[in-house]
Design a protein around this motif. Structure first.
Motif, PDB file in Angstrom:
ATOM      1  N   SER A 300     -62.476  11.070 -24.569  1.00 22.19           N
ATOM      2  CA  SER A 300     -61.843  12.094 -24.421  1.00 22.19           C
ATOM      3  C   SER A 300     -62.538  13.074 -22.716  1.00 22.19           C
ATOM      4  CB  SER A 300     -62.276  13.295 -24.870  1.00 22.19           C
ATOM      5  OG  SER A 300     -63.140  13.892 -24.529  1.00 22.19           O
ATOM      6  N   CYS A 301     -62.764  12.217 -22.261  1.00 24.65           N
ATOM      7  CA  CYS A 301     -63.742  12.856 -20.677  1.00 24.65           C
ATOM      8  C   CYS A 301     -62.575  12.152 -20.076  1.00 24.65           C
ATOM      9  CB  CYS A 301     -65.328  13.006 -20.091  1.00 24.65           C
ATOM     10  SG  CYS A 301     -65.404  13.104 -18.549  1.00 24.65           S
ATOM     11  N   PRO A 302     -62.634   9.929 -19.773  1.00 24.42           N
ATOM     12  CA  PRO A 302     -61.613  10.275 -18.721  1.00 24.42           C
ATOM     13  C   PRO A 302     -60.226  10.431 -18.870  1.00 24.42           C
ATOM     14  CG  PRO A 302     -62.699   8.834 -20.380  1.00 24.42           C
ATOM     15  CD  PRO A 302     -63.019  10.194 -20.502  1.00 24.42           C
ATOM     16  N   HIS A 303     -59.685  10.733 -19.643  1.00 19.65           N
ATOM     17  CA  HIS A 303     -58.549  10.712 -20.282  1.00 19.65           C
ATOM     18  C   HIS A 303     -58.139  12.290 -19.393  1.00 19.65           C
ATOM     19  CE1 HIS A 303     -58.462   8.947 -24.151  1.00 19.65           C
ATOM     20  NE2 HIS A 303     -56.699   8.521 -24.034  1.00 19.65           N
ATOM     21  N   LEU A 304     -58.966  12.835 -19.209  1.00 19.79           N
ATOM     22  CA  LEU A 304     -58.229  14.092 -18.495  1.00 19.79           C
ATOM     23  C   LEU A 304     -58.880  14.306 -17.416  1.00 19.79           C
ATOM     24  CD1 LEU A 304     -58.166  17.544 -19.252  1.00 19.79           C
ATOM     25  CD2 LEU A 304     -58.925  16.021 -21.301  1.00 19.79           C
ATOM     26  N   SER A 305     -60.199  13.386 -16.750  1.00 24.91           N
ATOM     27  CA  SER A 305     -59.918  12.275 -15.300  1.00 24.91           C
ATOM     28  C   SER A 305     -59.199  12.182 -15.242  1.00 24.91           C
ATOM     29  CB  SER A 305     -61.079  11.758 -14.988  1.00 24.91           C
ATOM     30  OG  SER A 305     -62.110  12.384 -16.234  1.00 24.91           O
ATOM     31  N   GLY A 306     -58.230  11.589 -15.232  1.00 21.44           N
ATOM     32  CA  GLY A 306     -56.758  11.027 -15.299  1.00 21.44           C
ATOM     33  C   GLY A 306     -55.827  11.635 -15.402  1.00 21.44           C
ATOM     34  N   VAL A 307     -55.514  12.514 -15.882  1.00 25.86           N
ATOM     35  CA  VAL A 307     -54.615  13.722 -15.400  1.00 25.86           C
ATOM     36  C   VAL A 307     -55.165  14.574 -14.539  1.00 25.86           C
ATOM     37  CG1 VAL A 307     -53.721  16.279 -16.891  1.00 25.86           C
ATOM     38  CG2 VAL A 307     -54.270  13.632 -18.482  1.00 25.86           C
ATOM     39  N   ALA A 308     -56.332  14.740 -14.009  1.00 25.85           N
ATOM     40  CA  ALA A 308     -56.361  15.928 -12.904  1.00 25.85           C
ATOM     41  C   ALA A 308     -56.018  14.504 -11.629  1.00 25.85           C
ATOM     42  CB  ALA A 308     -58.095  15.952 -13.264  1.00 25.85           C
ATOM     43  N   ALA A 309     -55.541  13.185 -12.000  1.00 20.94           N
ATOM     44  CA  ALA A 309     -55.154  12.273 -10.644  1.00 20.94           C
ATOM     45  C   ALA A 309     -54.387  12.733 -10.243  1.00 20.94           C
ATOM     46  CB  ALA A 309     -56.542  10.723 -11.232  1.00 20.94           C
ATOM     47  N   LEU A 310     -53.590  12.333 -11.632  1.00 22.15           N
ATOM     48  CA  LEU A 310     -51.709  12.464 -11.699  1.00 22.15           C
ATOM     49  C   LEU A 310     -51.639  14.008 -10.849  1.00 22.15           C
ATOM     50  CD1 LEU A 310     -51.235  11.336 -14.934  1.00 22.15           C
ATOM     51  CD2 LEU A 310     -51.064  10.118 -13.025  1.00 22.15           C
ATOM     52  N   ILE A 311     -52.789  15.036 -11.087  1.00 23.50           N
ATOM     53  CA  ILE A 311     -52.067  16.677 -10.832  1.00 23.50           C
ATOM     54  C   ILE A 311     -52.229  16.589  -9.294  1.00 23.50           C
ATOM     55  CG2 ILE A 311     -52.617  18.915 -10.870  1.00 23.50           C
ATOM     56  CD1 ILE A 311     -53.078  18.507 -14.271  1.00 23.50           C
ATOM     57  N   LYS A 312     -53.417  15.976  -8.971  1.00 15.33           N
ATOM     58  CA  LYS A 312     -54.371  15.838  -7.433  1.00 15.33           C
ATOM     59  C   LYS A 312     -52.761  14.951  -7.155  1.00 15.33           C
ATOM     60  CE  LYS A 312     -57.357  16.459  -3.946  1.00 15.33           C
ATOM     61  NZ  LYS A 312     -57.890  17.418  -3.272  1.00 15.33           N
ATOM     62  N   LYS A 313     -52.354  13.886  -6.783  1.00 12.54           N
ATOM     63  CA  LYS A 313     -51.448  13.504  -6.760  1.00 12.54           C
ATOM     64  C   LYS A 313     -50.235  14.222  -6.655  1.00 12.54           C
ATOM     65  CE  LYS A 313     -48.661   9.019  -6.528  1.00 12.54           C
ATOM     66  NZ  LYS A 313     -48.786   8.016  -6.908  1.00 12.54           N
ATOM     67  N   ALA A 314     -50.178  14.776  -6.908  1.00 10.44           N
ATOM     68  CA  ALA A 314     -49.018  16.011  -7.277  1.00 10.44           C
ATOM     69  C   ALA A 314     -48.863  17.259  -6.311  1.00 10.44           C
ATOM     70  CB  ALA A 314     -47.982  16.158  -8.722  1.00 10.44           C
ATOM     71  N   HIS A 315     -49.943  17.223  -6.550  1.00 13.83           N
ATOM     72  CA  HIS A 315     -50.404  19.382  -5.420  1.00 13.83           C
ATOM     73  C   HIS A 315     -51.695  19.087  -5.180  1.00 13.83           C
ATOM     74  CE1 HIS A 315     -47.198  21.151  -8.272  1.00 13.83           C
ATOM     75  NE2 HIS A 315     -48.152  20.680  -8.852  1.00 13.83           N
ATOM     76  N   PRO A 316     -51.812  17.623  -3.708  1.00 15.20           N
ATOM     77  CA  PRO A 316     -53.176  17.195  -2.871  1.00 15.20           C
ATOM     78  C   PRO A 316     -53.523  18.820  -2.476  1.00 15.20           C
ATOM     79  CG  PRO A 316     -50.764  16.625  -1.523  1.00 15.20           C
ATOM     80  CD  PRO A 316     -50.668  16.957  -3.170  1.00 15.20           C
ATOM     81  N   ASP A 317     -53.477  19.379  -1.992  1.00 19.46           N
ATOM     82  CA  ASP A 317     -53.434  21.197  -1.515  1.00 19.46           C
ATOM     83  C   ASP A 317     -54.011  21.349  -2.892  1.00 19.46           C
ATOM     84  OD1 ASP A 317     -51.279  20.951  -2.104  1.00 19.46           O
ATOM     85  OD2 ASP A 317     -50.403  23.426  -1.364  1.00 19.46           O
ATOM     86  N   TRP A 318     -54.597  21.613  -3.993  1.00 20.22           N
ATOM     87  CA  TRP A 318     -54.915  22.147  -5.400  1.00 20.22           C
ATOM     88  C   TRP A 318     -55.999  22.088  -5.329  1.00 20.22           C
ATOM     89  CZ3 TRP A 318     -51.610  22.353  -9.854  1.00 20.22           C
ATOM     90  CH2 TRP A 318     -49.852  23.236  -9.823  1.00 20.22           C
ATOM     91  N   SER A 319     -56.435  22.944  -5.437  1.00 24.40           N
ATOM     92  CA  SER A 319     -58.130  23.330  -5.475  1.00 24.40           C
ATOM     93  C   SER A 319     -58.726  22.682  -6.745  1.00 24.40           C
ATOM     94  CB  SER A 319     -59.474  24.354  -5.462  1.00 24.40           C
ATOM     95  OG  SER A 319     -58.696  25.388  -6.377  1.00 24.40           O
ATOM     96  N   PRO A 320     -60.620  22.375  -7.022  1.00 24.63           N
ATOM     97  CA  PRO A 320     -60.408  22.131  -8.215  1.00 24.63           C
ATOM     98  C   PRO A 320     -60.178  23.197  -9.426  1.00 24.63           C
ATOM     99  CG  PRO A 320     -62.090  20.878  -6.410  1.00 24.63           C
ATOM    100  CD  PRO A 320     -61.489  21.550  -5.808  1.00 24.63           C
ATOM    101  N   ALA A 321     -60.773  23.800  -8.474  1.00 25.66           N
ATOM    102  CA  ALA A 321     -60.572  25.532  -9.849  1.00 25.66           C
ATOM    103  C   ALA A 321     -58.767  25.461 -10.052  1.00 25.66           C
ATOM    104  CB  ALA A 321     -61.167  26.216  -9.253  1.00 25.66           C
ATOM    105  N   ALA A 322     -57.793  25.384  -8.998  1.00 20.47           N
ATOM    106  CA  ALA A 322     -56.543  25.345  -9.411  1.00 20.47           C
ATOM    107  C   ALA A 322     -55.834  24.553 -10.695  1.00 20.47           C
ATOM    108  CB  ALA A 322     -56.176  25.303  -8.452  1.00 20.47           C
ATOM    109  N   ILE A 323     -56.946  23.020  -9.872  1.00 26.47           N
ATOM    110  CA  ILE A 323     -56.383  21.810 -11.255  1.00 26.47           C
ATOM    111  C   ILE A 323     -56.861  22.326 -12.752  1.00 26.47           C
ATOM    112  CG2 ILE A 323     -56.498  19.733 -11.233  1.00 26.47           C
ATOM    113  CD1 ILE A 323     -56.594  18.799  -8.891  1.00 26.47           C
ATOM    114  N   LYS A 324     -58.051  23.147 -12.804  1.00 22.82           N
ATOM    115  CA  LYS A 324     -58.391  23.184 -13.703  1.00 22.82           C
ATOM    116  C   LYS A 324     -57.749  24.438 -14.527  1.00 22.82           C
ATOM    117  CE  LYS A 324     -63.150  23.938 -14.588  1.00 22.82           C
ATOM    118  NZ  LYS A 324     -64.655  24.897 -14.826  1.00 22.82           N
TER     119      LYS A 324
END
Length: 512
Positions: A300-324
């Protein structure tokens, strides 16, 4: 451990037991080169690494002088291959396990670059190797760290990562269903539980009296005979004794996996953990040979890692806390029948099992509002929890807690809320939260709060209006006990609702 980077592409760090060279899930067809910021290296054969698998290093018996390991970053048990390709594997046609779950397989972020950092040898994962691998991944320029392991090094290595803008996703652990069993519970880490999905590897057993029972198995040979066999009664020492009444009944998806570790956190009970759940049962992904189906919070962990990568791509200026925050406040707390997500007893799963809910990737891309935190915001919380030298070790720099006003963990600007209400008096408990508008420039949100009988909650103000993107607004939420002798954990939720978004925070309430 796997890492990826997400600018033009995405990059992740997760293959903690290494990778399987030449596996089609690491094919780099149509992949661009690694980002310019990438500083890592590949310690495999030069023809193995490519525009998909851009880095591979081992930290087993790592020499800090030569910066080399005596081990190659090759995966011998399949764990690292499975988890890294779950996060970011390439599209592979005809993937299957023994003919089951056949179709096109890919990771959550199939256009992500993958960098593998081997920190485990078999079942043995040394803390110093994990920390060295995490620090190397951050220095190399990854955007997301994915850790399907547990240990004591993740808080320190994770803080260094978020301090450098790197998102960290970790497994909650496989020690459920007992409470207070989870690991990786630091507030700057995304702690991921495991739930089911809509994959069923159906197998039917027919009894001599004609009754039929549906179960699941990967072993389904076409020439399996119909000969009647004797029933075996499970002994208390056998794993089959866990097959309790109703365990073969079908669940609506998702439902919580029994093995998924539960909260509350033993270290920081004022922060609701796990944060989120994702698919962790019957997960098909690459293995040392072809593909395999496995279950666990490692999946389950890497599913969320992949989602985080997609969000980071869409919003490169977001902090880790904002993505969470985006992941947590957009999660859904119901199954596909619109009922509550259930646990292994077929009862509604509590917040210590499900966290904010099951991840909803499309909604996480556009959450409307986020609860943001900077690395420095964690220091008052740490100073309220640990001695000064311990805090310095975690943050990796000078800290003087005597000059810092400490706060409880519940006072962090976290996307979920945990509160304790004593029975001996009715003094209200208040917390302040700040949200940042990441949706439409002009938008208005109204508060909707639900708490159980015997508890009241008041939000002030009840309306938040924004005129621009990145504008911040603060509010307070005040809880009060309203009589009764009830004790234990109860639940509620706070929703900020606009015409387009619902920003939901789960509320865990302990009645003392």
């Amino acid at each position: 451990m796997t890492g990826f980077s997400a600018r033009l592409t995405d990059k992740e760090v997760e293959a903690m037991s290494g990778v399987t060279p030449g596996h089609p899930s690491y094919d780099d067809h149509d992949m661009p080169p690694a980002p310019a910021k990438w500083k890592g290296r590949c310690d495999l054969n030069a023809t193995v690494c490519n525009n998909k698998l851009i880095g591979a290093m081992s930290f087993i018996d790592y020499n800090n002088v030569t910066r080399r390991s005596t081990h190659e970053p090759i995966d011998y048990d399949g764990h690292g291959t499975h988890t890294s390709t779950t996060a970011a594997g390439a599209f592979v046609k005809g993937a299957n396990a023994n003919g089951n779950a056949k179709g096109v397989a890919s990771g959550m972020a199939p256009r992500a670059h993958i960098a593998a950092y081997k920190v485990c040898y078999g079942d043995e994962c040394q803390g110093h190797d994990i920390l060295a691998g995490m620090d190397a991944a951050v220095d190399d320029g990854v955007d997301v760290l994915s850790l399907s392991l547990g240990g004591d090094s993740e808080p320190q290595g994770g803080f260094n990562a978020i301090n450098r803008g790197v998102f960290v996703s970790c497994s909650a652990g496989n020690s459920g269903p007992d409470h207070s069993t989870l690991s990786n519970d630091a507030p700057w880490l995304l702690t991921v539980g495991a739930s089911t999905m809509d994959r069923s590897l159906l197998a039917t057993v027919k009894l001599g009296d004609g009754q039929e029972f549906d179960g699941e198995t990967l072993y389904q040979p076409h020439d399996f005979g119909s000969k009647m066999l004797p029933l075996m009664y499970p002994n208390a020492n056998e794993q089959s004794s866990l097959c309790v009444s109703g365990s073969l009944d079908r669940f609506d998806s998702p439902a919580m996996a029994s093995f998924s570790s539960r909260g509350p956190s033993q270290i920081t009970p004022g922060i609701l953990k796990p944060d989120i759940t994702g698919p962790g049962v019957n997960i098909l992904a690459a293995w040392t040979s072809a593909f395999e189906v496995f279950s666990g919070t490692s999946m389950s962990c890497p599913h969320l890692s992949g989602v985080a990568a997609l969000i980071k791509k869409a919003h490169p200026d977001w902090s880790p806390a904002a993505i969470k925050s985006a992941i947590m406040t957009t999660a859904y707390a119901t199954d596909n029948s619109r009922g509550p997500i259930l646990d292994e007893r077929r009862l509604p799963a509590d917040l210590f099992a499900v966290g904010a809910g099951h991840v909803d990737p499309p909604k996480a891309m556009d959450p409307g509002l986020v609860y943001d935190l900077t690395p420095q915001d964690y220091i008052p919380y740490l100073c309220g929890l640990y001695a000064n030298n311990h805090v310095r070790a975690i943050v990796g720099g000078p800290v003087n807690c005597s000059s810092v006003k400490s706060i409880s963990e519940a006072e962090l600007n976290y996307p979920s809320i945990s509160v304790k209400l004593p029975a001996i008096h009715s003094t209200p408990v208040s917390y302040t939260r700040t949200v940042t508008n990441v949706g439409a420039p002009r938008s208005t949100y109204r508060a909707m709060v639900d708490v159980p009988e015997g508890v009241s909650a008041r939000v002030d103000p009840t309306t938040l209006s924004f005129e621009k993107v990145d504008e911040k607004k603060s509010f307070s939420i005040t809880f009060r006990r309203r009589g009764g002798r009830r004790q234990g954990a109860v639940e509620g939720q706070l929703r900020w609702v606009s015409t387009k978004h619902v920003v939901r925070s789960p509320i865990s309430i302990i009645l003392e």
